[in-house]
Design an enzyme around this catalytic site. Structure first.
Site, PDB file in Angstrom:
ATOM      1  N   GLU D  14     -86.171 -29.918 -27.387  1.00 32.16           N
ATOM      2  CA  GLU D  14     -86.044 -28.906 -26.368  1.00 32.16           C
ATOM      3  C   GLU D  14     -85.310 -27.741 -27.012  1.00 32.16           C
ATOM      4  O   GLU D  14     -84.258 -27.955 -27.608  1.00 32.16           O
ATOM      5  CB  GLU D  14     -85.251 -29.472 -25.181  1.00 32.16           C
ATOM      6  CG  GLU D  14     -85.299 -28.610 -23.927  1.00 32.16           C
ATOM      7  CD  GLU D  14     -84.548 -27.307 -24.075  1.00 32.16           C
ATOM      8  OE1 GLU D  14     -85.006 -26.320 -23.505  1.00 32.16           O
ATOM      9  OE2 GLU D  14     -83.529 -27.277 -24.762  1.00 32.16           O
ATOM     10  N   CYS D  61     -81.347 -26.469 -18.922  1.00 32.61           N
ATOM     11  CA  CYS D  61     -82.334 -27.306 -19.590  1.00 32.61           C
ATOM     12  C   CYS D  61     -83.326 -27.917 -18.619  1.00 32.61           C
ATOM     13  O   CYS D  61     -82.947 -28.464 -17.594  1.00 32.61           O
ATOM     14  CB  CYS D  61     -81.643 -28.422 -20.352  1.00 32.61           C
ATOM     15  SG  CYS D  61     -82.830 -29.488 -21.180  1.00 32.61           S
ATOM     16  N   CYS D  64     -83.578 -32.294 -19.698  1.00 26.42           N
ATOM     17  CA  CYS D  64     -82.553 -33.110 -19.025  1.00 26.42           C
ATOM     18  C   CYS D  64     -82.603 -32.788 -17.528  1.00 26.42           C
ATOM     19  O   CYS D  64     -82.015 -33.463 -16.717  1.00 26.42           O
ATOM     20  CB  CYS D  64     -81.175 -32.807 -19.529  1.00 26.42           C
ATOM     21  SG  CYS D  64     -81.087 -32.011 -21.117  1.00 26.42           S
ATOM     22  N   HIS D  68     -77.519 -30.915 -15.602  1.00 26.87           N
ATOM     23  CA  HIS D  68     -76.630 -29.761 -15.452  1.00 26.87           C
ATOM     24  C   HIS D  68     -76.404 -29.427 -13.989  1.00 26.87           C
ATOM     25  O   HIS D  68     -75.336 -28.957 -13.606  1.00 26.87           O
ATOM     26  CB  HIS D  68     -77.201 -28.558 -16.204  1.00 26.87           C
ATOM     27  CG  HIS D  68     -77.203 -28.747 -17.677  1.00 26.87           C
ATOM     28  ND1 HIS D  68     -76.087 -28.582 -18.449  1.00 26.87           N
ATOM     29  CD2 HIS D  68     -78.186 -29.142 -18.523  1.00 26.87           C
ATOM     30  CE1 HIS D  68     -76.375 -28.845 -19.714  1.00 26.87           C
ATOM     31  NE2 HIS D  68     -77.659 -29.203 -19.776  1.00 26.87           N
ATOM     32  N   ARG D 484     -78.385 -37.245 -23.362  1.00 19.35           N
ATOM     33  CA  ARG D 484     -78.052 -36.888 -24.732  1.00 19.35           C
ATOM     34  C   ARG D 484     -76.575 -36.966 -25.033  1.00 19.35           C
ATOM     35  O   ARG D 484     -76.154 -36.667 -26.142  1.00 19.35           O
ATOM     36  CB  ARG D 484     -78.571 -35.491 -25.030  1.00 19.35           C
ATOM     37  CG  ARG D 484     -80.068 -35.462 -25.209  1.00 19.35           C
ATOM     38  CD  ARG D 484     -80.667 -34.084 -25.091  1.00 19.35           C
ATOM     39  NE  ARG D 484     -82.130 -34.151 -25.172  1.00 19.35           N
ATOM     40  CZ  ARG D 484     -82.891 -34.549 -24.144  1.00 19.35           C
ATOM     41  NH1 ARG D 484     -82.339 -34.889 -22.986  1.00 19.35           N
ATOM     42  NH2 ARG D 484     -84.191 -34.603 -24.286  1.00 19.35           N
ATOM     43  N   SER D 507     -75.495 -31.331 -26.803  1.00 20.24           N
ATOM     44  CA  SER D 507     -76.024 -30.799 -28.048  1.00 20.24           C
ATOM     45  C   SER D 507     -75.084 -29.803 -28.696  1.00 20.24           C
ATOM     46  O   SER D 507     -75.247 -29.470 -29.864  1.00 20.24           O
ATOM     47  CB  SER D 507     -77.414 -30.200 -27.830  1.00 20.24           C
ATOM     48  OG  SER D 507     -78.316 -31.235 -27.504  1.00 20.24           O
ATOM     49  N   CYS D 552     -81.442 -30.953 -27.855  1.00 21.74           N
ATOM     50  CA  CYS D 552     -81.717 -30.245 -26.606  1.00 21.74           C
ATOM     51  C   CYS D 552     -80.958 -28.950 -26.719  1.00 21.74           C
ATOM     52  O   CYS D 552     -79.800 -28.868 -26.383  1.00 21.74           O
ATOM     53  CB  CYS D 552     -81.218 -31.095 -25.450  1.00 21.74           C
ATOM     54  SG  CYS D 552     -81.716 -30.456 -23.875  1.00 21.74           S
ATOM     55  N   CYS D 555     -79.700 -26.112 -23.981  1.00 24.52           N
ATOM     56  CA  CYS D 555     -78.435 -26.475 -23.374  1.00 24.52           C
ATOM     57  C   CYS D 555     -77.296 -25.945 -24.212  1.00 24.52           C
ATOM     58  O   CYS D 555     -76.326 -25.392 -23.726  1.00 24.52           O
ATOM     59  CB  CYS D 555     -78.279 -27.986 -23.303  1.00 24.52           C
ATOM     60  SG  CYS D 555     -79.802 -28.851 -23.064  1.00 24.52           S
TER      61      CYS D 555
END
Lengths: 376, 419, 219, 573
Positions: D14, D61, D64, D68, D484, D507, D552, D555
């Site tokens: 991502e 994101c 995911c 968030h 993640r 990330s 990702c 993010c």
């Protein structure tokens, strides 16, 4: 049409012969005529076409090479791609294995780095003028360093890739209107595809993300008819964005009856009353959520109790608080009113005093009128 | 110093208070007041719409007392008040309005249009735009003491006649009595029977009363022409005498605007409350009736109707009293349509009768009264205002109607019980 | 400017500006009126000033019998459009929410089809008032530019609201924005025109009733 | 020979990630991870209604997709001390759990698998042998020779059609691909199966949140009401759909995902000795059974592990100013206090300042700033977050099922426990925790049913909904374990609007650049651990280790700052 058959080292392998058309390729992949026609029927019903059109679709598909599609991702969150993979009809696998040749797509393609870029360049070169360009994400203009791929700025990559595109599909609200990066105060100077590309036909497929089957449905339309569907005034296909959510909402009768959920867990919320008071953007949002619903017809935001955010409309991020009813002011009016009353009372007192002064002056300068004063 | 536009404009400015400001702020030009005004209904001339008559005052309000108007005035955008305008409006303000106040009763936003026109007259008069007839009457009031030029000797002569006819003593300049009776010149000259009637009634009721030789005139031309200064001067004469004689109550005679002048405007004109009460003769009689001091023996046999004089009923508050009194002397009383506080004006009040220029229109608008009378077809009309009475007689004659006019006081006196 | 930007502007800064002008204008107008003052009545009272004033504030809503007969068109069309305007303004759910956000409380709304019907009736009544204004001798004589302007500016929110509800002609955000903007226009001209009567008529009626009531007459 | 190789774009992730690796011969000696895209969502969030923040934050994101939103909602609830009903916590657990299962499976098959599976090799597979292989691994019904023959035919047709599409230009035939053709064919078949499976199981989000991606949340609970007697709320029908989905998840994880991982891993055991990286692991803790204020009820415990020392778990305080800090020494941001300062997120700043080379460029200047990611540190340590950190944390805490699963895996593959600290271990840990979640889902669902049965249908607490009930100032942290890794949003609320908003995401921990002390981030450290490239022009080894983290990146670069003041001034709002 030359095909890119390079495997690991760019040398051609077996399989270059034969199956030129989509129909042949489908059959060689074991897709039966029967399931192929079923796909065509699904496509037809998605686009609200009469059954008589199915053979036409089949014919169009069967005789076509899988068109090359280049999918660019700029300032995005990959939600649009995720949405693409959720499409149940046509599915992403039926698209990429049967209908299109997805030659560049960061999230799905196997190749990385230079090889990935080489794939894009090869697809552009070989299909110049014929490939379909799909874009998700906005493009930052304030500084090219705000978003780069392979060291290339988004702006450069878009303009370069757009040159040979037959048409462009902007997927998601970021690519169509600038989306969340464009939201106030737009820290990166993000803009949409149509802000940059002026000389190409652009289909806008907004939504945050767009409904999965709307993405694949628009692609299917283009692939089937080789033409751009009828668009509304901001470039959205009318087939999916022609009606407001409010007008098609199953909760609309409650709006008309004046029955509203006041909070998320009250009687109204449980009985499925209208969410207008909780800020629903259904009345100003044009999308197919209320009809096609999401994820194979499972539900859609309003059905699951949350007001529509209005994500397929331009600038919906800055359209006032999400939980403020559409008819409510977005800013604090009562405070303004109170301050204004105070200020205006002061001003009014001054003006009133001036008037009073004028009036008492008229008393002062008045000279008693006698009978002799009645004639000029 | 003679009348000038400047003086008139200043007078307009003086007249505007919060009530007038709220009235002008509220007008929506709905035109309903027109249908309440006999000068419109009988002429069909839209410029006679009551609110239109206040235009000069409205312009001053707008340009002097509103923010927008002030700005507009600075930019030279507001409509000005000039001699031409006032001249044009003179006929509307004086000839086409009897200040009857019927418009004030129907205005949906509640504008007291009659009050506004009354105030408009202040500016008009100060600017020298009052009609000649009214100026003359006012002049006589101030200089002679009565608009018709009646002086004390004339009244004294009438009193003697009454005394001779009735055998009753008319008290003059007696101190510390209950009542001091005022008279209108109209009564003195045309209806001396009124004095006799009052004398009889008071005699039977046993009240103490007097007439002043210094201030007997009840009417007040200052009110009608719209000059408060003069009106105050005329009221002051009465106040001085009443105070001097230490009377308890001053009686306003059968005259509409006289009652308005002394009862409602008087204290405000002279700037302080009176030391005495003011009552209309009808109120006094009704009070006596309540106290059982006014008894009648006989009744009228004819069908009666009552013409409410505007200033006494709608603008004065004496509405039920005459009806109770008539009830004493009549079993065949019929209300005119719109009778009571919504009664139509006879067409001659508010100085119109003193304004020769308005003679034609005043007879024209009498058609409204005629229509009312045609509907009830009374044998006789009772009223309580000699000005109404004279004009009603004029009107009936003009329209060839033969209905006798009676004074309520005089009629009561005729039917008094002999103990 | 995009549709939603326009809508956001209308719901945000536009409304702020309109509110400031409206509130300031009305307050100043009220101050202008009251601060001119009025002399106390020195004559002996025959009735109550306060009670008369309060009574007339209400009773003047009902027209006198003869007046009604003589001006039935004006009165009926006026009545319908005022009542309709009131219902459409204050009993439709979105409007109640608007007011609730400002004043902190709301009240029950009428069903949308009822509001819709009232809107149509009100629009017709307003057209009737216009026709009446232009044909009735008296009204035509009295009518000035302001009368036509205020009619138009009052008519606009009705029509734009109706169009927005039925989504006729433009997209919903644009229609809603136009509707809100038309209301803002109304708010802006309100304090400087005869529209002020919505507030001052109560003052005017009070004075009228007080003047009469003091003399013992119910006006 | 010293060479700098560049992999940009890193695909099948991502976001936009670039890796530059400094080579010595065929050995990576230093690696640099760069996020190359920034949007500035933290800046955009300022001055908005905190109740709206989740929708903005969620768009950090789309993969995911809900984490968030949830972290954001929790931050507001934490700031306002806003309790949520039990059912809301359960539904949130179900949705987050579904996210794990969905996301991990998709990552494995669609993003990671092609590093290990040679699609072209599958053409040489014998369907019958493939079927035997599959049936030896699991009881998954789609494993007949005919099924695999069809698959092979389909694949063959596709390749022979000459348009390889997403499979074009990959490193097919690279000697690093070690699976036999049959394993490749099985994996490719499951690639397609997984695509269709994920479409179905994502519907769990749709049932509760109205859509996927980006399902809806609400501060104070969940937006979906529960009413068994309503056709427009969560009712028996919808609950049975949820049960079906949970079953479907369980079947696929147990019968496809776990066996595939083990089978593929058995060919790549050498990857159990490279790609470790930092050896420091961090979890925030999540999946409450008793509300977010009671960490003892978390399914995933919070803690920090330093230097592989599983015997010592350090406490983590999200609010302590000296624990979690973000550095920008090598990031394209400015701090008021200079490039070397470390800021706790409550005081975090997001002031964009691009100082990199002007595009188009060949190389980044890694001595200076080279990424849109910041470098978060815990007490100065670079930490790895994610499935491996969680599995280790559970393992270290003596979580029985985890120990069983880990031991089973080590035994099956016949590898030492140290192999956990590697690229292979990281990928295996992801699979194992998916199994944990597949089991936990049923527990949360059962709890929800019990609650509803007992008459508790509350899903939303309206007591603090109106901003007028809020304190003038408040701040809070919303943390969770995202697929993640540990994710937290810090919010500062003033006058009913957002004064500061900072997200430190998995990330950023893993993919962030070097800090002021030159400590590399987790990606960088992992690539520097025993990576030899067979062919610098086909750096598949880099992809394997980077993908093992499941990058990702949107993010991680979310996030632009607010140096606040200046940017705020030009805001029109």
């Amino acid at each position: 049409m030359k095909k890119d058959l390079s495997l690991n080292d760019g040398t051609p392998t077996e399989g270059t012969t034969g199956s030129g058309t989509l129909g042949e390729s489908l059959r060689s992949q074991g897709v039966s005529r029967r399931s192929f026609m079923k796909f065509c029927a699904t496509t037809a019903s998605m686009m609200a076409l009469p059954p008589s059109m199915i053979p036409l679709i089949a014919n169009a598909l069967e005789n076509a090479m899988r068109p090359s599609v280049i999918w660019l991702s700029f300032q995005e969150c990959t939600g649009c791609t995720e949405s693409l993979t959720r499409a149940h009809s046509p599915t992403v696998e039926s698209l990429i294995f049967e209908s299109i040749s997805l030659d560049y797509h960061h999230t799905l393609q196997a190749a990385s780095g230079e090889a990935a870029e080489a794939a894009r360049e090869a697809a552009m070169e070989e299909n110049f003028g014929n490939y379909l360009l799909v874009v998700d994400g906005s493009i930052p203009l304030d500084n090219p360093g705000y978003s780069t791929i392979a060291g290339i700025s988004n702006l450069d990559m878009l303009t370069e890739s757009a040159k040979g595109a037959a048409a462009i599909i902007a997927v998601g609200t970021c690519a169509t209107y600038g989306g969340i990066p464009h939201a106030n105060p737009n820290p990166t100077g993000a803009v949409s595809v149509k802000d940059i590309i002026k000389d190409k036909r652009i289909i806008n497929v907004p939504g945050c993300p767009p409904i999965p089957v709307v993405i694949t449905g628009v692609l299917a339309h283009y692939l089937t008819f080789g033409s751009i569907p009828e668009l509304d005034h901001i470039g959205r296909p009318k087939a999916f964005y022609g009606q407001s959510i409010h007008d098609r909402c199953y909760r609309r009768p409650f709006y008309d009856k004046g029955q509203f959920a006041e909070t998320f867990d009250d009687e109204g919320a449980k009985k499925g009353w209208c969410l207008f008071k909780l800020g629903c953007r259904g009345p100003t949002t044009y999308n197919a959520c209320a009809t096609t619903k999401w994820n194979n017809g499972t539900s859609f935001p309003i059905e699951s109790g949350h007001p529509c955010l209005g994500c397929s409309e331009p600038d919906f991020w800055d359209g006032g608080g999400f939980y403020k009813a559409l008819s409510m002011p977005t800013e604090d009016i009562s405070k303004t009113a109170v301050y204004t009353v105070a200020g205006a009372a002061a001003a009014g007192a001054v003006i009133g005093a001036l008037n009073r002064g004028k009036k008492s002056n008229s008393d002062k300068i008045h000279i008693k009128t006698t009978i002799d004063d009645l004639r000029k | 110093m003679s009348a000038t536009l400047e003086k008139g404009i200043n007078a307009f400015k003086r007249q505007i208070d919060s009530s007038v400001a709220s009235f002008f702020s509220s007008c929506v030009h709905c035109g309903l007041c027109a249908e309440a005004c006999l000068f419109y209904t009988e002429t069909g001339d839209p410029k006679r719409t009551p609110i239109n008559k206040t235009e000069p005052l409205r312009r001053i309000w707008k340009s002097e007392y509103t923010l927008f108007g002030r700005v507009g005035k600075m930019l030279g955008l507001t409509k000005k008040v000039d001699d031409k305008l006032l001249e044009e409006w003179q006929e509307l303000v004086y000839d086409s309005c009897t200040l009857c106040g019927r418009c004030s009763m129907v205005c949906p936003v509640g504008n007291d249009i009659a009050l506004m026109i009354r105030k408009t007259r202040e500016g008009m008069a100060a600017a020298g735009q009052a009609p000649e007839g009214l100026i003359g009457a006012t002049n006589r009031s101030v200089t002679i003491g009565s608009p018709m030029g009646v002086k004390w000797p004339a009244l004294r002569a009438q009193i003697r006649h009454v005394e001779e006819d009735s055998g009753l003593k008319i008290p003059v300049d007696v101190e510390d009595v209950e009542y001091m009776l005022l008279l209108s010149s109209m009564e003195i000259m045309n209806f001396p029977e009124f004095i006799e009637a009052v004398a009889k009634i008071f005699d039977k009721a046993g009240v103490t009363w007097t007439i002043s030789s210094e201030a007997f005139e009840a009417t007040n031309s200052g009110i009608q022409i719209g000059v408060s200064d003069i009106a105050a001067e005329l009221v002051q004469r009465i106040v001085d005498v009443a105070d001097k004689l230490r009377v308890k109550t001053v009686i306003s005679p059968e005259c509409g605007h006289a009652y308005m002048a002394i009862r409602w405007d008087g204290p405000n004109l002279v700037g302080k409350p009176f030391n005495f009460k003011v009552r209309h003769i009808l109120e006094v009689m009704d009070e006596l009736r309540q106290q059982d001091r006014l008894k009648v023996a006989t009744k009228e046999s004819q069908k009666l109707t009552y013409h409410d004089p505007c200033q006494i009923s709608r603008r004065g508050g004496v509405i039920d009293e005459p009806r109770r009194l008539i009830d004493m002397i009549s079993d065949d009383f019929v209300e005119m349509p719109d009778g009571g506080k919504m009664n139509w004006c006879c067409g001659a009040g508010g100085g119109v009768s003193a304004n020769e220029r308005a003679d034609e229109i005043r007879l024209k608008v009498f058609e409204r009264k005629k229509a009312q009378l045609d509907e009830v077809k009374p044998d006789a009309i009772i009223s309580a205002c000699s000005n109404c009475r004279i004009h009603l007689e004029d009107g009936l004659e003009e329209y060839n109607m033969e209905i006798p006019l009676l004074s309520l006081t005089e009629t009561i006196a005729e039917h008094l019980a002999e103990d | 400017m995009t549709e939603i930007e326009l809508l956001s502007w209308a719901r945000g800064p536009g409304l702020q500006i309109a509110t400031v002008i409206f509130v300031a204008g009305v307050v100043i107008r009220i101050f202008e009126i009251f601060m001119l003052g009025r002399k106390a009545n020195l004559a002996e009272a025959k009735g109550g000033e306060m009670s008369g004033g309060l009574k007339t504030m209400i009773t003047r809503t009902i027209p006198d019998r003869t007046t009604f007969k003589r001006s039935s068109v004006t009165i009926v069309s006026g009545y319908i459009f005022h009542i309709g305007l009131f219902i459409v303004c204050f009993l439709s759910a979105p409007h109640i929410l608007f007011l609730k956000d400002i004043i902190g409380f709301g009240w029950p709304s009428l069903p949308t089809p009822v509001i819709d019907a009232f809107a149509v009736v009100t629009i017709i009544a307003m057209l009737a008032t216009l026709v009446n204004r232009l044909t009735n001798k008296v009204m035509r004589y009295l009518t000035n530019f302001e009368d036509l302007l205020t009619w138009f500016i009052t008519f606009l929110p009705l029509v734009t609201g109706y169009l927005a509800f039925h989504r006729i002609g433009m997209t919903a955000p644009t229609l809603l924005a136009v509707h809100i903007l038309s209301v803002e226009l109304l708010l802006i001209i309100f304090p400087f025109t005869k529209l002020m009567h919505a507030f001052t008529l109560f003052i005017a009626r009070w004075y009228n009733g007080a003047i009469s009531g003091y003399r013992g007459v119910a006006s | 020979m010293s060479e700098r190789i560049v992999v940009d774009p890193i695909t099948r992730i991502e976001g936009h990630l670039r890796v530059e690796a400094q080579m010595e011969g065929n050995q990576i000696v230093s690696a640099y991870s760069s996020g190359t895209m920034v949007r500035g969502i933290e800046v955009i969030l300022k001055d908005r209604d905190p109740r709206d923040a989740w929708a903005f934050a969620q768009r950090i994101c789309g993969v995911c997709t809900l984490v968030h939103g949830l972290a954001s909602i929790r931050s507001v609830e934490n700031a306002l001390s806003y309790p949520v009903p039990k059912n809301a916590d359960l539904i949130r657990n179900l949705m987050a759990g579904a996210q794990y299962i969905h996301d991990h499976v998709m990552h494995f098959y669609h993003l990671h698998a092609l590093d290990w599976v040679d699609v072209v090799s599958a053409l040489n597979a014998d369907p019958k042998a493939t079927s035997e292989l599959a049936q030896s691994l699991s009881s998954y019904p789609k494993s007949s020779p005919g099924y695999f023959a069809d698959m092979k035919k389909k694949l063959k047709g596709f390749v022979e059609a000459g348009q390889l599409g997403i499979f074009a230009k990959a490193y097919w035939g690279h000697p690093a691909y070690k699976l036999p053709p049959e394993a490749n064919l099985m994996a490719v078949s499951h690639y397609l199966e997984a695509l269709s499976w994920q479409r179905d199981v994502a519907r769990l989000h749709t049932i509760f949140g109205g859509k996927n991606p980006h399902p809806n949340f609400v501060v104070g609970g969940v937006p979906c009401a529960i009413d068994l007697n309503s056709d427009s709320a969560i009712n028996a029908k919808k609950l049975s759909q949820v049960q079906d989905i949970i079953n479907q998840m369980k079947v696929f994880v147990e019968q496809v995902y776990v066996p595939d991982t083990l089978a593929i891993a058995s060919f790549y055991k050498d990857w159990g000795s490279r790609g470790e990286g930092l050896g420091n692991f961090l979890t925030y803790g999540d999946f409450p059974s008793n509300g977010m204020d009671d960490p003892s009820g978390f399914m995933i415990p919070a803690g920090a592990i330093l230097n592989r020392d599983l015997s010592t778990i350090h406490d983590v305080d999200m609010n302590a100013a000296d624990e979690i800090q973000e550095y920008i020494s090598h990031s394209w941001y400015d701090y008021k206090d200079g490039k070397d300062a470390g800021l706790h997120p409550y005081d975090g700043e997001t002031d964009l300042n691009y100082t990199g080379p002007k595009p188009p460029y060949e190389h980044l200047d890694v001595e200076q700033s080279y990424s849109w990611m910041k470098s978060p540190r815990w007490k100065g340590h670079a930490m790895e977050v994610g499935p491996l950190a969680r599995v280790l944390m559970l393992y270290a805490n003596g979580h029985e099922q985890t120990k069983e699963l880990v031991n089973m895996t080590l035994n099956t593959l016949d590898i030492p426990v140290e192999a956990l600290f590697s690229t292979l271990g990281r990928t295996a840990a992801r699979t194992l925790e998916t199994k944990l979640f597949a089991d936990a889902m049923q527990g949360w669902f059962d709890d929800l049913i019990v609650n509803v049965k007992a008459g508790d249908t509350r899903t939303f607490n309206e007591v603090l909904w109106e901003p007028s009930t809020w304190p003038k100032k408040a701040q809070g942290v919303g943390f969770m374990e995202a697929p993640r890794g540990g994710l937290a949003h810090w919010i500062v609320i003033e006058d009913k609007t957002i004064k500061n908003y900072q997200a430190v995401v998995p990330s950023t921990w893993n993919a962030g650049p070097r800090d002021s002390n030159g400590q590399p981030g987790a990606y960088e450290a992992a690539l520097e651990d025993n990576h030899q490239l067979h062919d610098v022009n086909q750096p598949i080894e880099i992809l394997r280790t980077i993908h093992s983290f499941d990058p990702c990146i949107a993010c991680a670069v979310h996030l632009s700052d607010e140096d606040g003041e200046e940017i705020i001034k030009v805001k029109v709002r």
